[in-house]
Design a protein around this motif. Structure first.
Motif, PDB file in Angstrom:
ATOM      1  N   PHE A  26       0.779  -1.112   0.066  1.00  0.00           N
ATOM      2  CA  PHE A  26       0.012  -0.205   0.131  1.00  0.00           C
ATOM      3  C   PHE A  26       0.826   1.234   0.068  1.00  0.00           C
ATOM      4  CE2 PHE A  26      -3.277  -2.681   2.511  1.00  0.00           C
ATOM      5  CZ  PHE A  26      -3.793  -3.083   1.209  1.00  0.00           C
ATOM      6  N   GLU A  27       1.777   1.411   0.894  1.00  0.00           N
ATOM      7  CA  GLU A  27       2.647   2.402   1.150  1.00  0.00           C
ATOM      8  C   GLU A  27       3.488   2.608  -0.294  1.00  0.00           C
ATOM      9  OE1 GLU A  27       3.049   3.013   5.867  1.00  0.00           O
ATOM     10  OE2 GLU A  27       4.634   2.103   4.642  1.00  0.00           O
ATOM     11  N   ASP A  28       3.946   1.446  -0.768  1.00  0.00           N
ATOM     12  CA  ASP A  28       4.821   1.699  -2.075  1.00  0.00           C
ATOM     13  C   ASP A  28       4.064   2.310  -3.270  1.00  0.00           C
ATOM     14  OD1 ASP A  28       6.985   0.919  -0.927  1.00  0.00           O
ATOM     15  OD2 ASP A  28       6.856  -1.123  -1.700  1.00  0.00           O
ATOM     16  N   ALA A  29       2.566   2.057  -3.080  1.00  0.00           N
ATOM     17  CA  ALA A  29       1.626   2.714  -4.241  1.00  0.00           C
ATOM     18  C   ALA A  29       1.130   4.034  -3.872  1.00  0.00           C
ATOM     19  CB  ALA A  29       0.658   1.741  -4.168  1.00  0.00           C
ATOM     20  N   GLY A  30       1.732   4.768  -2.791  1.00  0.00           N
ATOM     21  CA  GLY A  30       1.478   6.211  -2.496  1.00  0.00           C
ATOM     22  C   GLY A  30       0.255   6.063  -1.500  1.00  0.00           C
ATOM     23  N   LEU A  31      -0.264   5.112  -0.938  1.00  0.00           N
ATOM     24  CA  LEU A  31      -1.592   5.163  -0.054  1.00  0.00           C
ATOM     25  C   LEU A  31      -0.884   5.163   1.423  1.00  0.00           C
ATOM     26  CD1 LEU A  31      -3.366   2.303  -1.609  1.00  0.00           C
ATOM     27  CD2 LEU A  31      -4.279   4.563  -1.586  1.00  0.00           C
ATOM     28  N   ARG A  32      -1.581   6.173   2.239  1.00  0.00           N
ATOM     29  CA  ARG A  32      -1.030   6.491   3.518  1.00  0.00           C
ATOM     30  C   ARG A  32      -2.050   5.842   4.377  1.00  0.00           C
ATOM     31  NH1 ARG A  32       2.383  10.591   3.506  1.00  0.00           N
ATOM     32  NH2 ARG A  32       2.355  10.612   5.887  1.00  0.00           N
ATOM     33  N   ILE A  33      -1.622   4.954   5.634  1.00  0.00           N
ATOM     34  CA  ILE A  33      -2.270   4.472   6.465  1.00  0.00           C
ATOM     35  C   ILE A  33      -2.624   5.318   7.508  1.00  0.00           C
ATOM     36  CG2 ILE A  33      -2.471   2.193   8.170  1.00  0.00           C
ATOM     37  CD1 ILE A  33      -0.233   1.148   6.010  1.00  0.00           C
ATOM     38  N   ILE A  34      -3.765   5.831   7.429  1.00  0.00           N
ATOM     39  CA  ILE A  34      -4.077   6.859   8.330  1.00  0.00           C
ATOM     40  C   ILE A  34      -4.947   6.497   9.657  1.00  0.00           C
ATOM     41  CG2 ILE A  34      -4.115   8.600   6.606  1.00  0.00           C
ATOM     42  CD1 ILE A  34      -7.282   8.923   7.120  1.00  0.00           C
ATOM     43  N   ALA A  35      -5.214   5.111   9.646  1.00  0.00           N
ATOM     44  CA  ALA A  35      -5.600   4.645  10.878  1.00  0.00           C
ATOM     45  C   ALA A  35      -5.501   3.155  10.650  1.00  0.00           C
ATOM     46  CB  ALA A  35      -7.245   4.761  10.940  1.00  0.00           C
ATOM     47  N   GLN A  36      -5.317   2.322  11.691  1.00  0.00           N
ATOM     48  CA  GLN A  36      -5.224   0.947  11.704  1.00  0.00           C
ATOM     49  C   GLN A  36      -5.465   0.484  13.111  1.00  0.00           C
ATOM     50  OE1 GLN A  36      -1.886  -1.512   9.319  1.00  0.00           O
ATOM     51  NE2 GLN A  36      -0.652  -0.684  10.905  1.00  0.00           N
ATOM     52  N   LYS A  37      -6.050  -0.824  13.279  1.00  0.00           N
ATOM     53  CA  LYS A  37      -6.304  -1.566  14.177  1.00  0.00           C
ATOM     54  C   LYS A  37      -6.409  -3.175  14.085  1.00  0.00           C
ATOM     55  CE  LYS A  37     -10.843   0.213  15.060  1.00  0.00           C
ATOM     56  NZ  LYS A  37     -11.728   0.969  16.155  1.00  0.00           N
ATOM     57  N   ARG A  38      -5.851  -3.997  14.904  1.00  0.00           N
ATOM     58  CA  ARG A  38      -6.085  -5.424  15.021  1.00  0.00           C
ATOM     59  C   ARG A  38      -7.080  -5.590  15.961  1.00  0.00           C
ATOM     60  NH1 ARG A  38      -2.399  -9.814  13.752  1.00  0.00           N
ATOM     61  NH2 ARG A  38      -2.718 -11.459  15.292  1.00  0.00           N
ATOM     62  N   ILE A  39      -8.032  -6.460  15.374  1.00  0.00           N
ATOM     63  CA  ILE A  39      -9.369  -6.895  16.139  1.00  0.00           C
ATOM     64  C   ILE A  39      -9.681  -8.238  15.725  1.00  0.00           C
ATOM     65  CG2 ILE A  39     -10.101  -4.660  16.449  1.00  0.00           C
ATOM     66  CD1 ILE A  39     -12.002  -4.624  14.021  1.00  0.00           C
ATOM     67  N   GLN A  40     -10.361  -8.766  16.750  1.00  0.00           N
ATOM     68  CA  GLN A  40     -10.887 -10.188  16.489  1.00  0.00           C
ATOM     69  C   GLN A  40     -12.269  -9.984  16.495  1.00  0.00           C
ATOM     70  OE1 GLN A  40      -9.799 -13.580  16.413  1.00  0.00           O
ATOM     71  NE2 GLN A  40     -11.904 -13.843  15.823  1.00  0.00           N
ATOM     72  N   ALA A 125     -17.368   5.250   2.823  1.00  0.00           N
ATOM     73  CA  ALA A 125     -17.903   5.971   3.970  1.00  0.00           C
ATOM     74  C   ALA A 125     -18.288   5.125   4.905  1.00  0.00           C
ATOM     75  CB  ALA A 125     -18.764   6.945   3.557  1.00  0.00           C
ATOM     76  N   ASP A 126     -19.327   4.353   4.722  1.00  0.00           N
ATOM     77  CA  ASP A 126     -19.888   3.361   5.549  1.00  0.00           C
ATOM     78  C   ASP A 126     -19.143   2.364   6.333  1.00  0.00           C
ATOM     79  OD1 ASP A 126     -22.395   4.607   4.701  1.00  0.00           O
ATOM     80  OD2 ASP A 126     -23.190   2.787   3.487  1.00  0.00           O
ATOM     81  N   GLU A 127     -18.074   1.767   5.382  1.00  0.00           N
ATOM     82  CA  GLU A 127     -17.315   0.874   6.046  1.00  0.00           C
ATOM     83  C   GLU A 127     -16.261   1.437   6.963  1.00  0.00           C
ATOM     84  OE1 GLU A 127     -17.710  -2.293   2.171  1.00  0.00           O
ATOM     85  OE2 GLU A 127     -15.435  -1.491   2.518  1.00  0.00           O
ATOM     86  N   ILE A 128     -15.530   2.776   6.522  1.00  0.00           N
ATOM     87  CA  ILE A 128     -14.815   3.457   7.548  1.00  0.00           C
ATOM     88  C   ILE A 128     -15.474   3.546   8.886  1.00  0.00           C
ATOM     89  CG2 ILE A 128     -13.664   5.478   8.022  1.00  0.00           C
ATOM     90  CD1 ILE A 128     -12.962   5.505   5.020  1.00  0.00           C
ATOM     91  N   ALA A 129     -16.748   4.273   8.702  1.00  0.00           N
ATOM     92  CA  ALA A 129     -17.709   4.444  10.012  1.00  0.00           C
ATOM     93  C   ALA A 129     -17.973   3.035  10.730  1.00  0.00           C
ATOM     94  CB  ALA A 129     -18.782   5.082   9.573  1.00  0.00           C
ATOM     95  N   PHE A 132     -14.269   2.755  12.701  1.00  0.00           N
ATOM     96  CA  PHE A 132     -13.423   3.827  13.290  1.00  0.00           C
ATOM     97  C   PHE A 132     -14.377   4.981  13.379  1.00  0.00           C
ATOM     98  CE2 PHE A 132     -10.385   1.498  10.532  1.00  0.00           C
ATOM     99  CZ  PHE A 132      -9.418   1.356  11.437  1.00  0.00           C
ATOM    100  N   SER A 133     -14.040   5.765  14.534  1.00  0.00           N
ATOM    101  CA  SER A 133     -14.637   7.064  14.965  1.00  0.00           C
ATOM    102  C   SER A 133     -13.687   7.906  13.982  1.00  0.00           C
ATOM    103  CB  SER A 133     -14.492   7.329  16.473  1.00  0.00           C
ATOM    104  OG  SER A 133     -13.176   7.828  16.906  1.00  0.00           O
TER     105      SER A 133
END
Ligand code: CMP
Length: 139
Positions: A26-40, A125-129, A132-133
């Motif tokens: 993702f980062e090599d393609a120029g995408l920035r990871i602006i939120a990330q969490k590992r969850i079950q 937009a729906d999937e981000i919400a 994430f808050s």
């Protein structure tokens, strides 16, 4: 336009310790990871996330799989991020995915295909919400 899209690193990939290699794509393609969490996820939560596929024959299998091990939910930001993410992921079925894409390199089958990405601005937009808050998106 600068867009945001929801990405999920799926259980087949977290189990094989591929989180870093996928993030590098993702980062090599120029995408920035602006939120990330590992969850079950629970099976019910996976079912709610994938509600649009409720009538599909693979729905139950998909929900079981998504709850079978941790996932990494993330928000990717960048110019044309929705399409760019889909390019980097490759086709849903790894057998059809172009060389160099995440699914060509890492995915095991159409079901266990290592990553999910939103397919359009409204679903993004729906999937981000769903995960994430607003406070958790740090662009
Ligand atoms: P994803 O982009 O996460 O959106 C829905 C998922 O359903 C898709 O990736 C696949 O992993 C899964 N899927 C699609 N077709 C099939 C199938 N024929 N059998 C099992 N899973 C599938």
């Amino acid at each position: 336009a600068i867009e945001r899209t929801l990405s999920i690193i799926k259980p087949d990939a977290t189990k094989r310790n591929l989180t870093g290699k996928i993030n590098a794509k993702f980062e090599d393609a120029g995408l920035r990871i602006i939120a990330q969490k590992r969850i079950q996820l629970t099976k019910d939560q996976a079912g709610e996330f994938y509600a649009v596929h409720k009538e599909r024959p693979f729905y139950d299998e998909l929900c079981e799989f998504m709850a079978s091990a941790p996932v990494v939910a993330q928000v990717l930001e960048g110019e044309g991020a929705i399409a760019k993410n889909r390019e980097v992921m490759g086709a849903t079925n790894p057998a059809d995915a172009e060389a160099g894409t995440i699914r060509a390199e890492f995915a095991e089958s159409v079901g266990e295909n290592s990553v999910h990405g939103s397919d359009a601005p409204d679903t993004a937009a729906d999937e981000i919400a769903y995960f994430f808050s607003g406070l958790e998106l740090v662009g």
